[in-house]
Design a protein around this motif. Sequence first.
Motif, PDB file in Angstrom:
ATOM      1  N   PRO A 148       0.402 -28.704  57.192  1.00  0.00           N
ATOM      2  CA  PRO A 148       0.470 -29.143  58.588  1.00  0.00           C
ATOM      3  C   PRO A 148      -0.874 -29.577  59.175  1.00  0.00           C
ATOM      4  CG  PRO A 148       1.678 -27.091  58.294  1.00  0.00           C
ATOM      5  CD  PRO A 148       0.967 -27.377  57.001  1.00  0.00           C
ATOM      6  N   ASP A 149      -1.984 -29.001  58.714  1.00  0.00           N
ATOM      7  CA  ASP A 149      -3.293 -29.331  59.284  1.00  0.00           C
ATOM      8  C   ASP A 149      -4.018 -30.446  58.528  1.00  0.00           C
ATOM      9  OD1 ASP A 149      -3.798 -27.841  57.006  1.00  0.00           O
ATOM     10  OD2 ASP A 149      -5.363 -26.611  57.920  1.00  0.00           O
ATOM     11  N   ASP A 150      -3.304 -31.192  57.675  1.00  0.00           N
ATOM     12  CA  ASP A 150      -3.926 -32.284  56.922  1.00  0.00           C
ATOM     13  C   ASP A 150      -4.384 -33.430  57.822  1.00  0.00           C
ATOM     14  OD1 ASP A 150      -3.758 -31.094  54.449  1.00  0.00           O
ATOM     15  OD2 ASP A 150      -2.004 -32.240  53.797  1.00  0.00           O
ATOM     16  N   GLY A 151      -3.710 -33.642  58.920  1.00  0.00           N
ATOM     17  CA  GLY A 151      -4.047 -34.789  59.766  1.00  0.00           C
ATOM     18  C   GLY A 151      -3.678 -36.074  59.055  1.00  0.00           C
ATOM     19  N   VAL A 152      -4.528 -37.085  59.171  1.00  0.00           N
ATOM     20  CA  VAL A 152      -4.292 -38.364  58.499  1.00  0.00           C
ATOM     21  C   VAL A 152      -4.618 -38.185  57.018  1.00  0.00           C
ATOM     22  CG1 VAL A 152      -4.938 -40.800  58.383  1.00  0.00           C
ATOM     23  CG2 VAL A 152      -4.851 -39.647  60.591  1.00  0.00           C
ATOM     24  N   ARG A 153      -3.669 -38.528  56.178  1.00  0.00           N
ATOM     25  CA  ARG A 153      -3.837 -38.372  54.729  1.00  0.00           C
ATOM     26  C   ARG A 153      -4.216 -39.726  54.140  1.00  0.00           C
ATOM     27  NH1 ARG A 153      -1.418 -33.953  52.154  1.00  0.00           N
ATOM     28  NH2 ARG A 153      -0.519 -35.314  50.548  1.00  0.00           N
ATOM     29  N   VAL A 154      -5.420 -39.775  53.542  1.00  0.00           N
ATOM     30  CA  VAL A 154      -5.983 -41.021  53.038  1.00  0.00           C
ATOM     31  C   VAL A 154      -6.167 -40.903  51.523  1.00  0.00           C
ATOM     32  CG1 VAL A 154      -7.916 -42.640  53.183  1.00  0.00           C
ATOM     33  CG2 VAL A 154      -7.188 -41.371  55.229  1.00  0.00           C
ATOM     34  N   LEU A 155      -5.439 -41.726  50.772  1.00  0.00           N
ATOM     35  CA  LEU A 155      -5.606 -41.755  49.323  1.00  0.00           C
ATOM     36  C   LEU A 155      -6.861 -42.550  49.016  1.00  0.00           C
ATOM     37  CD1 LEU A 155      -4.509 -41.102  46.483  1.00  0.00           C
ATOM     38  CD2 LEU A 155      -3.256 -43.269  46.588  1.00  0.00           C
ATOM     39  N   VAL A 156      -7.800 -41.935  48.301  1.00  0.00           N
ATOM     40  CA  VAL A 156      -9.077 -42.591  48.023  1.00  0.00           C
ATOM     41  C   VAL A 156      -9.231 -42.941  46.545  1.00  0.00           C
ATOM     42  CG1 VAL A 156     -10.264 -41.650  50.046  1.00  0.00           C
ATOM     43  CG2 VAL A 156     -10.296 -40.364  47.898  1.00  0.00           C
ATOM     44  N   ASP A 157      -8.122 -43.082  45.845  1.00  0.00           N
ATOM     45  CA  ASP A 157      -8.128 -43.526  44.454  1.00  0.00           C
ATOM     46  C   ASP A 157      -7.675 -44.983  44.393  1.00  0.00           C
ATOM     47  OD1 ASP A 157      -8.839 -40.985  43.721  1.00  0.00           O
ATOM     48  OD2 ASP A 157      -6.877 -40.437  42.910  1.00  0.00           O
TER      49      ASP A 157
ATOM     50  N   VAL B  92      -8.752 -35.340  58.966  1.00  0.00           N
ATOM     51  CA  VAL B  92      -8.520 -36.315  57.899  1.00  0.00           C
ATOM     52  C   VAL B  92      -8.574 -35.562  56.570  1.00  0.00           C
ATOM     53  CG1 VAL B  92      -9.464 -38.318  56.663  1.00  0.00           C
ATOM     54  CG2 VAL B  92      -9.478 -38.276  59.159  1.00  0.00           C
ATOM     55  N   THR B  93      -7.618 -35.872  55.710  1.00  0.00           N
ATOM     56  CA  THR B  93      -7.620 -35.307  54.361  1.00  0.00           C
ATOM     57  C   THR B  93      -7.751 -36.455  53.372  1.00  0.00           C
ATOM     58  OG1 THR B  93      -6.261 -33.434  55.022  1.00  0.00           O
ATOM     59  CG2 THR B  93      -6.320 -33.954  52.679  1.00  0.00           C
ATOM     60  N   LEU B  94      -8.812 -36.395  52.565  1.00  0.00           N
ATOM     61  CA  LEU B  94      -9.025 -37.372  51.511  1.00  0.00           C
ATOM     62  C   LEU B  94      -8.281 -36.885  50.275  1.00  0.00           C
ATOM     63  CD1 LEU B  94     -12.882 -37.868  51.945  1.00  0.00           C
ATOM     64  CD2 LEU B  94     -11.021 -39.164  53.027  1.00  0.00           C
ATOM     65  N   LEU B  95      -7.388 -37.701  49.769  1.00  0.00           N
ATOM     66  CA  LEU B  95      -6.555 -37.325  48.626  1.00  0.00           C
ATOM     67  C   LEU B  95      -7.037 -38.010  47.361  1.00  0.00           C
ATOM     68  CD1 LEU B  95      -3.111 -37.771  50.386  1.00  0.00           C
ATOM     69  CD2 LEU B  95      -4.286 -35.609  49.926  1.00  0.00           C
ATOM     70  N   THR B  96      -7.098 -37.234  46.285  1.00  0.00           N
ATOM     71  CA  THR B  96      -7.496 -37.777  44.998  1.00  0.00           C
ATOM     72  C   THR B  96      -6.696 -37.111  43.886  1.00  0.00           C
ATOM     73  OG1 THR B  96      -9.340 -38.182  43.491  1.00  0.00           O
ATOM     74  CG2 THR B  96      -9.405 -36.128  44.746  1.00  0.00           C
ATOM     75  N   ALA B  97      -6.512 -37.831  42.811  1.00  0.00           N
ATOM     76  CA  ALA B  97      -5.850 -37.272  41.630  1.00  0.00           C
ATOM     77  C   ALA B  97      -6.865 -36.638  40.683  1.00  0.00           C
ATOM     78  CB  ALA B  97      -5.064 -38.358  40.903  1.00  0.00           C
ATOM     79  N   SER B  98      -8.121 -36.729  41.004  1.00  0.00           N
ATOM     80  CA  SER B  98      -9.181 -36.199  40.148  1.00  0.00           C
ATOM     81  C   SER B  98      -8.942 -34.724  39.829  1.00  0.00           C
ATOM     82  CB  SER B  98     -10.530 -36.364  40.839  1.00  0.00           C
ATOM     83  OG  SER B  98     -11.535 -35.749  40.091  1.00  0.00           O
ATOM     84  N   LYS B  99      -9.161 -34.365  38.571  1.00  0.00           N
ATOM     85  CA  LYS B  99      -9.010 -32.975  38.157  1.00  0.00           C
ATOM     86  C   LYS B  99     -10.108 -32.103  38.748  1.00  0.00           C
ATOM     87  CE  LYS B  99      -6.651 -34.055  33.884  1.00  0.00           C
ATOM     88  NZ  LYS B  99      -6.709 -34.069  32.419  1.00  0.00           N
ATOM     89  N   SER B 100     -11.246 -32.714  39.042  1.00  0.00           N
ATOM     90  CA  SER B 100     -12.381 -31.980  39.599  1.00  0.00           C
ATOM     91  C   SER B 100     -12.883 -32.722  40.842  1.00  0.00           C
ATOM     92  CB  SER B 100     -13.491 -31.854  38.557  1.00  0.00           C
ATOM     93  OG  SER B 100     -14.588 -31.185  39.112  1.00  0.00           O
ATOM     94  N   PRO B 101     -12.209 -32.531  41.974  1.00  0.00           N
ATOM     95  CA  PRO B 101     -12.615 -33.254  43.183  1.00  0.00           C
ATOM     96  C   PRO B 101     -14.074 -33.036  43.582  1.00  0.00           C
ATOM     97  CG  PRO B 101     -10.472 -32.246  43.501  1.00  0.00           C
ATOM     98  CD  PRO B 101     -11.020 -31.725  42.194  1.00  0.00           C
ATOM     99  N   ALA B 102     -14.639 -31.886  43.242  1.00  0.00           N
ATOM    100  CA  ALA B 102     -16.030 -31.604  43.614  1.00  0.00           C
ATOM    101  C   ALA B 102     -17.016 -32.507  42.886  1.00  0.00           C
ATOM    102  CB  ALA B 102     -16.363 -30.146  43.340  1.00  0.00           C
TER     103      ALA B 102
END
Length: 117
Positions: free
Chosen positions: A14-23, A93-103
């Motif tokens: 619920p607190d994701d806000g705008v979900r932005v796919l960055v891949d 804003v939540t930045l979304l990625t499929a990366s196994k290691s987002p860090a």
Amino acid sequence: MTVRVRRVYDPPEPDDGVRVLVDRLWPRGVAKDAAHVDEWPKGLTPSTELRRWYHAGEGSYEEFAERYEAELADPEAAGLLDHVRELARRGDVTLLTASKSPAESHASVLLRLLDGS
């Protein structure tokens, strides 16, 4: 304003806000309606060449981050970064990625740049 990075495979919260796919590529095995992606600015993602170079293990994360920041100076990418920055000024804003290691991915570079706004 809160900007966070999450894996696109995690369920929306619920607190994701705008979900932005960055891949640049759509994540495998994720249905578009299940991802709840609000925006997908492909021009904000690392170039195909940089992505392939990094995934081939040819350089360090630090070098990748430096090269990616240089790509973000391109007018199209800079404009898209400003757009996401504006979204973050208005709310979460939540930045979304499929990366196994987002860090150790481009998403963390974007997070750092957006947090420094």
